[in-house]
Design a protein around this motif. Structure first.
Motif, mmCIF file in Angstrom:
data_model
loop_
_atom_site.group_PDB
_atom_site.id
_atom_site.type_symbol
_atom_site.label_atom_id
_atom_site.label_comp_id
_atom_site.label_asym_id
_atom_site.label_seq_id
_atom_site.Cartn_x
_atom_site.Cartn_y
_atom_site.Cartn_z
ATOM 1 N N THR A 300 17.092 -15.069 -49.093
ATOM 2 C CA THR A 300 16.070 -15.860 -48.397
ATOM 3 C C THR A 300 15.906 -15.352 -46.972
ATOM 4 N N ALA A 301 14.691 -15.411 -46.489
ATOM 5 C CA ALA A 301 14.417 -15.018 -45.105
ATOM 6 C C ALA A 301 14.682 -16.204 -44.191
ATOM 7 N N PRO A 302 15.142 -15.976 -42.966
ATOM 8 C CA PRO A 302 15.339 -17.086 -42.034
ATOM 9 C C PRO A 302 14.033 -17.859 -41.832
ATOM 10 N N ALA A 303 14.156 -19.139 -41.542
ATOM 11 C CA ALA A 303 12.983 -19.969 -41.304
ATOM 12 C C ALA A 303 12.146 -19.378 -40.170
ATOM 13 N N ASP A 304 10.847 -19.347 -40.385
ATOM 14 C CA ASP A 304 9.915 -18.827 -39.380
ATOM 15 C C ASP A 304 9.313 -20.017 -38.646
ATOM 16 N N TRP A 305 10.055 -20.498 -37.651
ATOM 17 C CA TRP A 305 9.647 -21.720 -36.953
ATOM 18 C C TRP A 305 8.539 -21.430 -35.950
ATOM 19 N N SER A 306 7.608 -22.348 -35.887
ATOM 20 C CA SER A 306 6.593 -22.270 -34.831
ATOM 21 C C SER A 306 6.296 -23.678 -34.338
ATOM 22 N N ARG A 307 6.015 -23.795 -33.065
ATOM 23 C CA ARG A 307 5.721 -25.098 -32.465
ATOM 24 C C ARG A 307 4.502 -25.738 -33.124
ATOM 25 N N GLU A 308 3.533 -24.896 -33.490
ATOM 26 C CA GLU A 308 2.304 -25.415 -34.100
ATOM 27 C C GLU A 308 2.582 -26.014 -35.473
ATOM 28 N N HIS A 309 3.402 -25.303 -36.278
ATOM 29 C CA HIS A 309 3.724 -25.807 -37.616
ATOM 30 C C HIS A 309 4.499 -27.120 -37.519
ATOM 31 N N TRP A 310 5.436 -27.187 -36.586
ATOM 32 C CA TRP A 310 6.226 -28.404 -36.382
ATOM 33 C C TRP A 310 5.320 -29.564 -35.979
ATOM 34 N N ARG A 311 4.390 -29.292 -35.080
ATOM 35 C CA ARG A 311 3.457 -30.328 -34.649
ATOM 36 C C ARG A 311 2.610 -30.824 -35.819
ATOM 37 N N ASP A 312 2.147 -29.893 -36.663
ATOM 38 C CA ASP A 312 1.315 -30.279 -37.803
ATOM 39 C C ASP A 312 2.095 -31.139 -38.790
ATOM 40 N N LEU A 313 3.371 -30.763 -39.042
ATOM 41 C CA LEU A 313 4.183 -31.566 -39.951
ATOM 42 C C LEU A 313 4.354 -32.985 -39.425
ATOM 43 N N LEU A 314 4.624 -33.106 -38.139
ATOM 44 C CA LEU A 314 4.808 -34.432 -37.551
ATOM 45 C C LEU A 314 3.520 -35.245 -37.603
ATOM 46 N N ARG A 315 2.392 -34.603 -37.359
ATOM 47 C CA ARG A 315 1.118 -35.326 -37.374
ATOM 48 C C ARG A 315 0.750 -35.786 -38.780
ATOM 49 N N GLU A 316 1.058 -34.934 -39.780
ATOM 50 C CA GLU A 316 0.717 -35.293 -41.150
ATOM 51 C C GLU A 316 1.642 -36.368 -41.688
ATOM 52 N N GLY A 317 2.880 -36.395 -41.202
ATOM 53 C CA GLY A 317 3.801 -37.460 -41.547
ATOM 54 C C GLY A 317 4.456 -37.302 -42.896
ATOM 55 N N CYS A 318 5.347 -38.262 -43.171
ATOM 56 C CA CYS A 318 6.085 -38.281 -44.429
ATOM 57 C C CYS A 318 5.150 -38.595 -45.582
ATOM 58 N N PRO A 319 5.288 -37.899 -46.717
ATOM 59 C CA PRO A 319 4.431 -38.165 -47.869
ATOM 60 C C PRO A 319 4.506 -39.605 -48.356
ATOM 61 N N GLY A 320 5.549 -40.330 -48.013
ATOM 62 C CA GLY A 320 5.662 -41.713 -48.449
ATOM 63 C C GLY A 320 4.950 -42.690 -47.540
ATOM 64 N N ASP A 321 4.495 -42.242 -46.377
ATOM 65 C CA ASP A 321 3.794 -43.112 -45.450
ATOM 66 C C ASP A 321 2.365 -43.362 -45.914
ATOM 67 N N PRO A 322 1.753 -44.487 -45.542
ATOM 68 C CA PRO A 322 0.340 -44.685 -45.832
ATOM 69 C C PRO A 322 -0.514 -43.584 -45.218
ATOM 70 N N ALA A 323 -0.041 -43.035 -44.090
ATOM 71 C CA ALA A 323 -0.800 -41.964 -43.431
ATOM 72 C C ALA A 323 -0.327 -40.587 -43.875
ATOM 73 N N GLY A 324 0.506 -40.538 -44.927
ATOM 74 C CA GLY A 324 1.063 -39.269 -45.383
ATOM 75 C C GLY A 324 0.053 -38.415 -46.100
ATOM 76 N N ARG A 325 0.512 -37.281 -46.605
ATOM 77 C CA ARG A 325 -0.377 -36.307 -47.218
ATOM 78 C C ARG A 325 -0.681 -36.672 -48.659
ATOM 79 N N PRO A 326 -1.896 -37.016 -48.994
ATOM 80 C CA PRO A 326 -2.206 -37.339 -50.379
ATOM 81 C C PRO A 326 -2.156 -36.096 -51.247
ATOM 82 N N GLY A 327 -1.632 -36.277 -52.471
ATOM 83 C CA GLY A 327 -1.649 -35.170 -53.426
ATOM 84 C C GLY A 327 -0.811 -33.991 -53.029
ATOM 85 N N SER A 328 0.233 -34.212 -52.198
ATOM 86 C CA SER A 328 1.053 -33.081 -51.743
ATOM 87 C C SER A 328 1.945 -32.535 -52.845
ATOM 88 N N GLY A 329 2.178 -33.351 -53.881
ATOM 89 C CA GLY A 329 3.082 -32.913 -54.953
ATOM 90 C C GLY A 329 4.536 -33.207 -54.646
#
Length: 347
Positions: A300-329
């Motif tokens: 496996t390759a080391p995680a390719d962290w970026s501030r933008e990706h982290w921000r997007d994950l936080l904004r999209e939220g947990c899939p279990g939240d009402p504001a989470g990502r619909p249809g994420s699988g």
């Protein structure tokens, strides 16, 4: 369902023998407190984080093999082993900070974290607080997935635990406990799988200072109802982080069903079950453990962290939240998951 083993990529790895002196404890003073650690080998960095009441000695037999291809760092967490035992903050977040500060003094910028039990919770917290310094996660019988935990730990979290732990070291009591352990093993119970290992943790608390540090650490993560810290509410943040879960199917401390729950909640994670093993699968089958760690880090390759990706994950939220990502699988946490998580600390 357990993922099939991944094929090791074809490349030549230089194996480096490890000398006995490299396995000896070394020390750094950080924030005025002694931090003990073992460090051996060279190459990509592996940080081995032990569980509650334990120390870096729990990894001692594995370090020579892992250090043939990696730089291995195994700290004694504050309050454990040969490290200082001050009256201090023993929360999971504080431990993550301590690991970061030790790595910084050693000139280590990023690493793959291997965490056992409490150490698994510390590794997850480290990845949450310092994603840019985390290459991969390997969680071994990790805490922080569900409320369930061995009733003995819940008992020790109650008032009077100091007296209980002191009594366990009395010669007569020690003999009785030893007989009970042998009986549990003879009856082939799950607790019997782990009892000898857990008893050695009591032996590692020789004085009041050690016992105080142990109880402070335990009460930061366990109370009479069970585990009080959760990582379920932010497991979605491991998306893009290579993560492997290793668990014994007869774990009497953190039940193996927690492994399946964590695997479902962590996008793309890999799960490996050690059949017949208890809470210490790396002791039960060290050869398989080392092979899995080497294969996983090599494929496996080391995680390719970026501030933008982290921000997007936080904004999209947990899939279990009402504001989470619909249809994420991804698995949506159940109502029970969320209710228990909301009742526990989410540091």
């Amino acid at each position: 369902m357990v993922d099939a083993p991944r094929r090791q990529p074809a490349h030549t790895v230089r194996l480096r023998p490890v000398g006995e002196r490299e396995l000896e404890l070394q020390y750094r003073v950080v924030h005025g407190y002694r931090r003990a650690f073992r460090m051996a080998g060279e190459g990509p960095v592996l940080v081995l984080i032990h569980g509650i009441g334990d120390s870096s000695a729990t990894w001692a037999e594995l370090i020579p093999d892992l250090a043939r291809t990696h730089t291995v760092i195994a700290p004694d967490l504050l309050g454990h082993g040969a490290s200082g035992k001050p009256r201090a903050d023993y929360s999971v977040a504080a431990y993550a900070n301590g690991v970061r500060d030790l790595l910084t003094t050693l000139g280590i910028e990023s690493a793959t974290l291997v965490g056992h039990s409490l150490g698994g919770g510390v590794a997850m917290q480290f990845a949450y607080q310092f994603p840019e310094r985390t290459e991969r996660l390997i969680l071994v019988s990790a805490g922080g997935v569900g409320r369930e935990v061995n009733p003995v730990l819940r008992l020790v979290s109650l008032p009077g635990a100091h007296l209980m732990l002191s009594a366990l070291r009395l010669p007569g009591m020690r003999l009785q406990v030893g007989l009970a352990v042998r009986l549990l093993k003879f009856l082939d119970t799950d607790l019997g799988q782990d009892a000898p290992e857990l008893l050695t943790l009591v032996d590692a608390l020789p004085d009041e200072t050690s016992r105080n540090a142990f109880i402070r650490t335990l009460r930061a993560v366990v109370d009479w109802r069970g585990q009080v810290v959760t990582m379920l509410d932010r497991c979605y943040l491991t998306e893009g982080m290579p993560t492997m879960l290793l668990w014994g199917d007869r774990d009497s401390v953190v039940p193996v069903r927690h492994a399946y729950g964590a695997s479902e909640a962590m996008p793309g994670s890999r799960l490996e079950i050690f059949e017949g093993a208890g809470h210490f699968p790396f002791h039960s089958d060290p050869g398989r453990f080392v092979s899995l760690v080497e294969e996983f880090t090599g494929s496996t390759a080391p995680a390719d962290w970026s501030r933008e990706h982290w921000r997007d994950l936080l904004r999209e939220g947990c899939p279990g939240d009402p504001a989470g990502r619909p249809g994420s699988g991804l698995r949506r946490p159940t109502e029970r998951d969320l209710r228990q998580a909301s009742e526990r600390s989410a540091t």
